[in-house]
Design a protein around this motif. Structure first.
Motif, PDB file in Angstrom:
ATOM      1  N   GLU A  23     -11.517   8.714  -5.002  1.00  0.00           N
ATOM      2  CA  GLU A  23     -10.157   8.285  -4.678  1.00  0.00           C
ATOM      3  C   GLU A  23     -10.013   6.758  -4.760  1.00  0.00           C
ATOM      4  O   GLU A  23      -8.971   6.247  -5.166  1.00  0.00           O
ATOM      5  N   ILE A  24     -11.072   6.039  -4.383  1.00  0.00           N
ATOM      6  CA  ILE A  24     -11.048   4.573  -4.518  1.00  0.00           C
ATOM      7  C   ILE A  24     -10.954   4.189  -5.990  1.00  0.00           C
ATOM      8  O   ILE A  24     -10.176   3.306  -6.374  1.00  0.00           O
ATOM      9  N   VAL A  25     -11.739   4.860  -6.826  1.00  0.00           N
ATOM     10  CA  VAL A  25     -11.703   4.590  -8.271  1.00  0.00           C
ATOM     11  C   VAL A  25     -10.321   4.898  -8.828  1.00  0.00           C
ATOM     12  O   VAL A  25      -9.766   4.122  -9.624  1.00  0.00           O
ATOM     13  N   ASP A  26      -9.734   6.010  -8.412  1.00  0.00           N
ATOM     14  CA  ASP A  26      -8.387   6.363  -8.874  1.00  0.00           C
ATOM     15  C   ASP A  26      -7.379   5.278  -8.509  1.00  0.00           C
ATOM     16  O   ASP A  26      -6.500   4.931  -9.301  1.00  0.00           O
ATOM     17  N   SER A  27      -7.505   4.744  -7.279  1.00  0.00           N
ATOM     18  CA  SER A  27      -6.578   3.718  -6.826  1.00  0.00           C
ATOM     19  C   SER A  27      -6.699   2.455  -7.672  1.00  0.00           C
ATOM     20  O   SER A  27      -5.691   1.869  -8.093  1.00  0.00           O
ATOM     21  N   ILE A  28      -7.922   2.031  -7.944  1.00  0.00           N
ATOM     22  CA  ILE A  28      -8.137   0.824  -8.751  1.00  0.00           C
ATOM     23  C   ILE A  28      -7.640   1.031 -10.172  1.00  0.00           C
ATOM     24  O   ILE A  28      -6.984   0.153 -10.758  1.00  0.00           O
ATOM     25  N   GLN A  29      -7.930   2.191 -10.761  1.00  0.00           N
ATOM     26  CA  GLN A  29      -7.484   2.463 -12.131  1.00  0.00           C
ATOM     27  C   GLN A  29      -5.958   2.490 -12.214  1.00  0.00           C
ATOM     28  O   GLN A  29      -5.372   1.967 -13.167  1.00  0.00           O
ATOM     29  N   ALA A  30      -5.321   3.085 -11.197  1.00  0.00           N
ATOM     30  CA  ALA A  30      -3.858   3.139 -11.205  1.00  0.00           C
ATOM     31  C   ALA A  30      -3.256   1.744 -11.086  1.00  0.00           C
ATOM     32  O   ALA A  30      -2.252   1.426 -11.742  1.00  0.00           O
ATOM     33  N   LEU A  31      -3.867   0.891 -10.253  1.00  0.00           N
ATOM     34  CA  LEU A  31      -3.380  -0.485 -10.121  1.00  0.00           C
ATOM     35  C   LEU A  31      -3.507  -1.244 -11.439  1.00  0.00           C
ATOM     36  O   LEU A  31      -2.631  -2.022 -11.813  1.00  0.00           O
ATOM     37  N   ASN A  32      -4.602  -1.006 -12.152  1.00  0.00           N
ATOM     38  CA  ASN A  32      -4.810  -1.691 -13.421  1.00  0.00           C
ATOM     39  C   ASN A  32      -3.822  -1.235 -14.489  1.00  0.00           C
ATOM     40  O   ASN A  32      -3.523  -1.981 -15.428  1.00  0.00           O
ATOM     41  N   LEU A  33      -3.312  -0.016 -14.342  1.00  0.00           N
ATOM     42  CA  LEU A  33      -2.355   0.496 -15.318  1.00  0.00           C
ATOM     43  C   LEU A  33      -0.945  -0.040 -15.093  1.00  0.00           C
ATOM     44  O   LEU A  33      -0.110  -0.027 -16.003  1.00  0.00           O
ATOM     45  N   LEU A  34      -0.673  -0.488 -13.853  1.00  0.00           N
ATOM     46  CA  LEU A  34       0.660  -1.015 -13.562  1.00  0.00           C
ATOM     47  C   LEU A  34       0.846  -2.374 -14.226  1.00  0.00           C
ATOM     48  O   LEU A  34      -0.020  -3.237 -14.141  1.00  0.00           O
ATOM     49  N   SER A  35       1.989  -2.552 -14.848  1.00  0.00           N
ATOM     50  CA  SER A  35       2.283  -3.857 -15.427  1.00  0.00           C
ATOM     51  C   SER A  35       2.639  -4.838 -14.316  1.00  0.00           C
ATOM     52  O   SER A  35       3.088  -4.449 -13.236  1.00  0.00           O
ATOM     53  N   ALA A  36       2.456  -6.114 -14.579  1.00  0.00           N
ATOM     54  CA  ALA A  36       2.631  -7.140 -13.553  1.00  0.00           C
ATOM     55  C   ALA A  36       4.038  -7.145 -12.969  1.00  0.00           C
ATOM     56  O   ALA A  36       4.230  -7.370 -11.780  1.00  0.00           O
ATOM     57  N   ASN A  37       5.045  -6.879 -13.811  1.00  0.00           N
ATOM     58  CA  ASN A  37       6.417  -6.929 -13.303  1.00  0.00           C
ATOM     59  C   ASN A  37       6.764  -5.749 -12.414  1.00  0.00           C
ATOM     60  O   ASN A  37       7.805  -5.732 -11.775  1.00  0.00           O
ATOM     61  N   LYS A  38       5.924  -4.732 -12.381  1.00  0.00           N
ATOM     62  CA  LYS A  38       6.152  -3.576 -11.512  1.00  0.00           C
ATOM     63  C   LYS A  38       5.271  -3.611 -10.265  1.00  0.00           C
ATOM     64  O   LYS A  38       5.359  -2.735  -9.406  1.00  0.00           O
ATOM     65  N   LEU A  39       4.424  -4.621 -10.155  1.00  0.00           N
ATOM     66  CA  LEU A  39       3.435  -4.652  -9.086  1.00  0.00           C
ATOM     67  C   LEU A  39       3.997  -5.355  -7.848  1.00  0.00           C
ATOM     68  O   LEU A  39       3.493  -6.380  -7.413  1.00  0.00           O
ATOM     69  N   ASN A  40       5.077  -4.812  -7.268  1.00  0.00           N
ATOM     70  CA  ASN A  40       5.551  -5.355  -6.005  1.00  0.00           C
ATOM     71  C   ASN A  40       4.788  -4.700  -4.862  1.00  0.00           C
ATOM     72  O   ASN A  40       4.106  -3.687  -5.045  1.00  0.00           O
ATOM     73  N   LYS A  41       4.920  -5.260  -3.668  1.00  0.00           N
ATOM     74  CA  LYS A  41       4.098  -4.801  -2.545  1.00  0.00           C
ATOM     75  C   LYS A  41       4.369  -3.343  -2.182  1.00  0.00           C
ATOM     76  O   LYS A  41       3.455  -2.600  -1.833  1.00  0.00           O
ATOM     77  N   TYR A  42       5.622  -2.896  -2.292  1.00  0.00           N
ATOM     78  CA  TYR A  42       5.944  -1.520  -1.919  1.00  0.00           C
ATOM     79  C   TYR A  42       5.361  -0.524  -2.923  1.00  0.00           C
ATOM     80  O   TYR A  42       4.949   0.580  -2.549  1.00  0.00           O
ATOM     81  N   ALA A  43       5.308  -0.932  -4.194  1.00  0.00           N
ATOM     82  CA  ALA A  43       4.658  -0.077  -5.195  1.00  0.00           C
ATOM     83  C   ALA A  43       3.179   0.062  -4.885  1.00  0.00           C
ATOM     84  O   ALA A  43       2.600   1.149  -5.024  1.00  0.00           O
ATOM     85  N   VAL A  44       2.571  -1.038  -4.426  1.00  0.00           N
ATOM     86  CA  VAL A  44       1.144  -0.994  -4.070  1.00  0.00           C
ATOM     87  C   VAL A  44       0.912  -0.081  -2.872  1.00  0.00           C
ATOM     88  O   VAL A  44      -0.016   0.729  -2.857  1.00  0.00           O
ATOM     89  N   TYR A  45       1.763  -0.200  -1.848  1.00  0.00           N
ATOM     90  CA  TYR A  45       1.619   0.655  -0.665  1.00  0.00           C
ATOM     91  C   TYR A  45       1.694   2.130  -1.048  1.00  0.00           C
ATOM     92  O   TYR A  45       0.870   2.946  -0.622  1.00  0.00           O
ATOM     93  N   ASN A  46       2.687   2.457  -1.866  1.00  0.00           N
ATOM     94  CA  ASN A  46       2.873   3.856  -2.260  1.00  0.00           C
ATOM     95  C   ASN A  46       1.749   4.332  -3.172  1.00  0.00           C
ATOM     96  O   ASN A  46       1.332   5.489  -3.091  1.00  0.00           O
ATOM     97  N   LEU A  47       1.264   3.434  -4.027  1.00  0.00           N
ATOM     98  CA  LEU A  47       0.174   3.818  -4.921  1.00  0.00           C
ATOM     99  C   LEU A  47      -1.104   4.093  -4.138  1.00  0.00           C
ATOM    100  O   LEU A  47      -1.800   5.081  -4.390  1.00  0.00           O
ATOM    101  N   ILE A  48      -1.436   3.218  -3.178  1.00  0.00           N
ATOM    102  CA  ILE A  48      -2.647   3.438  -2.364  1.00  0.00           C
ATOM    103  C   ILE A  48      -2.518   4.736  -1.582  1.00  0.00           C
ATOM    104  O   ILE A  48      -3.477   5.506  -1.457  1.00  0.00           O
TER     105      ILE A  48
END
Length: 459
Positions: A23-48
């Motif tokens: 699950e940790i690996v999935d979280s890191i991979q998903a974060l890396n797939l997000l483009s920078a303009n979509k990486l707001n804090k709420y997207a990170v909270y929901n992704l984790i």
């Protein structure tokens, strides 16, 4: 970002939440797939939450953890909304001078804060608390003491007194007064959060884990749960019950699929000259005992009994039959009441039932004697009896311990679930130790995690 994810995962694990390496690996991979303009804090909270916690309340839980872990919200500190600029100018108008300081202390004008409280302007109150630079003694570990200090520093007491004056003088209506009290409660909650944040900063990572564990719904005490967590914990109890509802029992029977039973296969092969034409397979057989519930509905444990009834009736497919008895000082069978409607509706309207509460004080002795005198015939060797309550007999001389063994002897098992801490089981009017010898087992069941352990061991 990867290191932060690893740190958060370690804290989540110490907080009682199972986070696997995958699950940790999935979280890191998903974060890396997000483009920078979509990486707001709420997207990170929901992704984790989506990759590690996978719960409906997880995003808010992660946000709380990040705020404690990484300092206050930068949006508040930067004052993008302009609420603090407004506060500063209003403070000068209120007579705070060049520094903007008013009577509320450290720059917060009483008039502005009073207006915010009356209008329930939570954003302004929250922003002022965050920018107030509240100080905490490094040696202070008592939350109540710190809360009094924070109330003084932030002007809470002065605003509260002003609201009381307005109400007594008829300047505000009862509805405005009620709204102001809710705002003051929210303000107080912000101060409690600030205490926890400063404690985390002053102390260790382990302390942060303990703070987050206390906010994990699995570890919140049934007796202490407030309205904000009640619905969340109800759904968690239902989810636990549904998972168990599809679990097979421990006993096995012959089936077309399952584990091969060598002994039976060889025995059958003897009929064909030792040639195993057919392998015997065994699968788990669903275990469906009868359940008999005796639920203490007194005010001290009503929430606990609510969750236990919700759990059992959500799990009812696992049982052949459920009989329910409610009591405070008298015993009342409520089996038909739960049959006639959905369990959620039944629990919401359970207060309408009459006949189990004459004095308002628990009397276990009276209840146990009533059950042994009138209901032993409902028990058999397939019945598991669960008594749900704190065993507080309110100093009554009749305690029922002399006849409790009759219930166990007529049933398959008798278990007592008590929400109190074990060190309180023989303290004051709690007489749990008197009942223990007559029970198959007694268990502390103060939260969902302890309920899971009981279920894994017994049911």
């Amino acid at each position: 970002m990867d290191y932060i994810i690893f740190d958060l995962a370690r804290i989540l694990r110490k907080s009682g939440l199972g986070v696997s390496t995958r699950e940790i690996v999935d979280s890191i991979q998903a974060l890396n797939l997000l483009s920078a303009n979509k990486l707001n804090k709420y997207a990170v909270y929901n992704l984790i939450n989506a990759t590690m916690l996978k719960t409906e309340w997880g995003a808010g839980y992660i946000q709380r953890l990040v705020e404690l872990f990484l300092e206050p919200d930068p949006e508040i500190v930067a004052d993008h909304t302009g609420v603090l600029s407004l506060q500063s100018s209003s403070s000068r108008e209120a007579g705070g001078g060049e520094t903007g300081y008013g009577r509320a202390g450290n720059g917060a004008a009483v008039s502005l804060l009073t207006e915010a409280v009356l209008k329930k302007d939570i954003d302004l109150i929250y922003a002022i608390v965050k920018r107030h630079n509240l100080s905490l003694d490094l040696l202070c570990e008592n939350r109540d003491e710190a809360l009094v200090s924070f109330k003084l520093q932030s002007g809470w007491f002065q605003v509260s007194e002003t609201i009381e004056e307005y109400y007594n003088q008829g300047k505000i209506s009862p509805s405005d007064y009620h709204c102001a009290q809710e705002s003051l409660d929210l303000w107080k909650n912000f101060l409690v959060d600030e205490f926890e944040r400063l404690q985390v900063k002053n102390m260790s990572r382990d302390y942060l884990s303990q703070v987050m564990k206390q906010q994990n719904p699995k570890y919140i005490n049934f007796l202490d749960v407030d309205d904000s967590y009640f619905s969340i914990m109800s759904r968690e109890v239902e989810k636990l019950a549904r998972r168990l509802a599809v679990r097979k029992g421990r006993r096995r029977k012959e089936a077309s699929q399952g584990r091969i039973n060598i002994n039976r296969s060889i025995r059958h092969a003897m009929q064909t000259g030792g040639v195993p034409f057919k392998l015997t397979k065994m699968a788990r057989k669903p275990s469906k005992p009868d359940i008999c519930l005796l639920c203490d509905m007194s005010n001290s444990v009503r929430k606990f009994s609510y969750f236990m009834l919700l759990f059992v009736y959500t799990l009812q497919k696992q049982y052949s039959h459920i009989r329910s008895f409610l009591f405070v000082d008298q015993l009342l069978e409520a089996t038909d009441y739960f049959k006639e409607q959905d369990v959620s509706n039944a629990l919401e309207t359970i207060g309408r039932l009459k006949g189990f509460n004459l004095t308002g004080f628990s009397h276990y002795g009276n209840v146990i004697h009533q059950f042994t005198a009138h209901y032993l015939h409902v028990l058999n060797k397939n019945t598991t009896v669960l008594i749900l309550g704190d065993a507080k007999n309110n100093w009554n001389t009749v305690d029922g311990s002399q006849v409790l063994h009759e219930i166990r002897e007529n049933a398959a098992a008798l278990y007592w679930l008590n929400p109190l801490k074990q060190e309180l089981w023989n303290h004051s009017d709690c007489i749990m130790e008197k009942y223990r010898p007559s029970c198959t087992g007694v268990y502390q069941c103060a939260n969902i995690e302890q309920l899971e352990r009981f279920v894994a061991e017994i049911l």
